[in-house]
Scaffold this active site. Structure first.
Site, short mmCIF file in Angstrom:
data_model
loop_
_atom_site.label_atom_id
_atom_site.label_comp_id
_atom_site.label_asym_id
_atom_site.label_seq_id
_atom_site.Cartn_x
_atom_site.Cartn_y
_atom_site.Cartn_z
N ASP A 14 -114.94 -100.56 -54.89
CA ASP A 14 -113.90 -101.57 -55.18
C ASP A 14 -114.60 -102.79 -55.79
O ASP A 14 -115.82 -102.95 -55.65
CB ASP A 14 -113.15 -101.97 -53.90
CG ASP A 14 -112.04 -102.99 -54.17
OD1 ASP A 14 -111.40 -102.90 -55.24
OD2 ASP A 14 -111.82 -103.88 -53.33
N SER A 15 -113.81 -103.66 -56.41
CA SER A 15 -114.37 -104.91 -56.92
C SER A 15 -114.93 -105.75 -55.77
O SER A 15 -115.80 -106.58 -55.98
CB SER A 15 -113.28 -105.71 -57.63
OG SER A 15 -112.22 -105.98 -56.73
N CYS A 70 -109.65 -99.08 -56.00
CA CYS A 70 -109.26 -100.29 -56.72
C CYS A 70 -108.21 -99.89 -57.76
O CYS A 70 -108.52 -99.12 -58.68
CB CYS A 70 -110.50 -100.89 -57.39
SG CYS A 70 -110.18 -102.35 -58.38
N GLU A 92 -111.37 -112.35 -50.21
CA GLU A 92 -112.84 -112.37 -50.28
C GLU A 92 -113.41 -113.51 -49.43
O GLU A 92 -114.51 -113.41 -48.91
CB GLU A 92 -113.32 -112.50 -51.73
CG GLU A 92 -113.08 -111.25 -52.58
CD GLU A 92 -113.87 -110.02 -52.11
OE1 GLU A 92 -115.06 -110.16 -51.76
OE2 GLU A 92 -113.28 -108.92 -52.10
N CYS A 139 -102.55 -103.39 -54.75
CA CYS A 139 -103.93 -103.87 -54.82
C CYS A 139 -104.49 -103.72 -53.42
O CYS A 139 -103.85 -104.14 -52.45
CB CYS A 139 -103.95 -105.35 -55.25
SG CYS A 139 -105.58 -106.11 -55.06
N HIS A 148 -106.76 -105.22 -51.86
CA HIS A 148 -106.99 -106.48 -51.14
C HIS A 148 -105.73 -106.96 -50.40
O HIS A 148 -105.82 -107.76 -49.47
CB HIS A 148 -107.41 -107.58 -52.11
CG HIS A 148 -108.85 -107.53 -52.51
ND1 HIS A 148 -109.33 -106.67 -53.47
CD2 HIS A 148 -109.93 -108.24 -52.08
CE1 HIS A 148 -110.64 -106.85 -53.62
NE2 HIS A 148 -111.02 -107.80 -52.79
N1 DGL Z 1 -108.83 -104.47 -55.06
C1 DGL Z 1 -108.46 -104.38 -56.40
C2 DGL Z 1 -107.20 -103.56 -56.67
O1 DGL Z 1 -106.85 -102.71 -55.89
C3 DGL Z 1 -108.66 -105.48 -57.39
C4 DGL Z 1 -108.90 -106.88 -56.95
C5 DGL Z 1 -109.54 -107.72 -58.03
O2 DGL Z 1 -110.75 -107.64 -58.14
O3 DGL Z 1 -108.82 -108.43 -58.74
O4 DGL Z 1 -106.58 -103.73 -57.69
#
Ligand code: DGL
Length: 262
Positions: A7-8, A70, A150, A182, A184
């Site tokens: 993931d990012s 992600c 984060e 997302c 996150h």
């Molecule tokens: N966790 C990521 C997603 O599912 C992206 C978050 C990001 O880096 O903007 O899209």
């Protein structure tokens, strides 16, 4: 079997969490691209490059399969990753299909929240069109949630006002499903639950993604065992620092609590 998860940042821990609930006898390598998070407001070329760097790293370090945990990286890079790399690669997309599968009638409405890149990308538009769900689905980008997550800022006044301000654009009572597009966003399920009417179901793509991994690799799901083997990497460097490992474990505990909310 060694399974790479990318993931990012730390949003994909929600996918790792789901994987550990079914596949804990396997080994995991978790790659968070903390140097480049957030992806959701970067260019497609940048996201493509970061995704290749991460997935190649996971393969070079022995992953037999990689989960792109992600939605943003999947939206931009999944086709190229699959075409150019040699292990099975499982992507993630907003669970609009799950919402449709759970719908008992054709009029039910869904709100998808995701990053700007996912919301504006062709992949989500095609998914919604293919499901014939255009007039039943609305989308909203909530980029700030990624930075909040984060920074482990999950419940502050800033988070709550941001969510309320963004969501007042909608009449929330008209929705039947809220799709977390997302990874996150799983950290904020408690605040989202407070804002949405109680009959709106909150769904994410984690279970579907891990089920796809299980099916594609013909794995067997089993109950969790006590000490799973996981290595964590931040943008290609293994994480040994105690305070970072503590942060990861705090985040995993929070996500475990959030799993109960639906
Ligand atoms: N966790 C990521 C997603 O599912 C992206 C978050 C990001 O880096 O903007 O899209």
């Amino acid at each position: 079997m060694k399974i790479g998860i990318f993931d990012s940042g730390l949003g994909g821990l929600s996918v790792l969490n789901e994987a550990l609930s079914k596949l804990s006898e396997h080994e995991f390598l978790y790659y968070a691209d903390v140097k480049n998070v957030p992806y959701g407001q970067k260019s497609r070329d940048e996201i493509l490059k970061f995704s290749f760097d991460a997935v190649k790293f996971l393969i070079e370090n022995g992953s037999n399969a990689v989960v792109v945990a992600c939605n943003t990286a999947t939206s931009v890079a999944i086709k190229d990753l699959r075409a150019k790399l040699s292990v099975p690669i499982i992507g993630m997309e907003p669970a609009v299909k799950k919402a449709r599968d759970l719908s008992c009638d054709d009029t039910l409405k869904t709100l998808v929240i995701a990053t700007p890149v996912t919301v504006n990308g062709a992949k989500l538009k095609e998914l919604i069109a293919n499901l014939n769900a255009k007039d039943k689905t609305e989308v909203l980008a909530l980029p700030r949630l990624v930075n909040f997550a984060e920074n482990e800022d999950f419940e502050s006044q800033d988070v709550k006002s941001y969510l309320r301000d963004e969501l007042t654009k909608f009449d929330l009572s008209k929705f039947d499903f809220l799709v977390l597009g997302c990874t996150h966003f799983n950290y904020f399920k408690d605040s989202l639950r407070e804002i949405f009417p109680s009959d709106v179901k909150i769904i994410d793509g984690n279970e579907g993604t891990i089920n796809r991994l299980i099916n594609e690799l013909s794995l067997e799901a089993s109950s969790p065992r006590s000490a799973p083997k996981i290595k964590f990497f931040y943008s290609g460097k293994e994480v040994f620092n105690k305070s970072e490992l503590d942060k990861i474990s705090r985040n995993l505990s929070r996500l475990q609590k959030m799993r109960e909310i639906c």
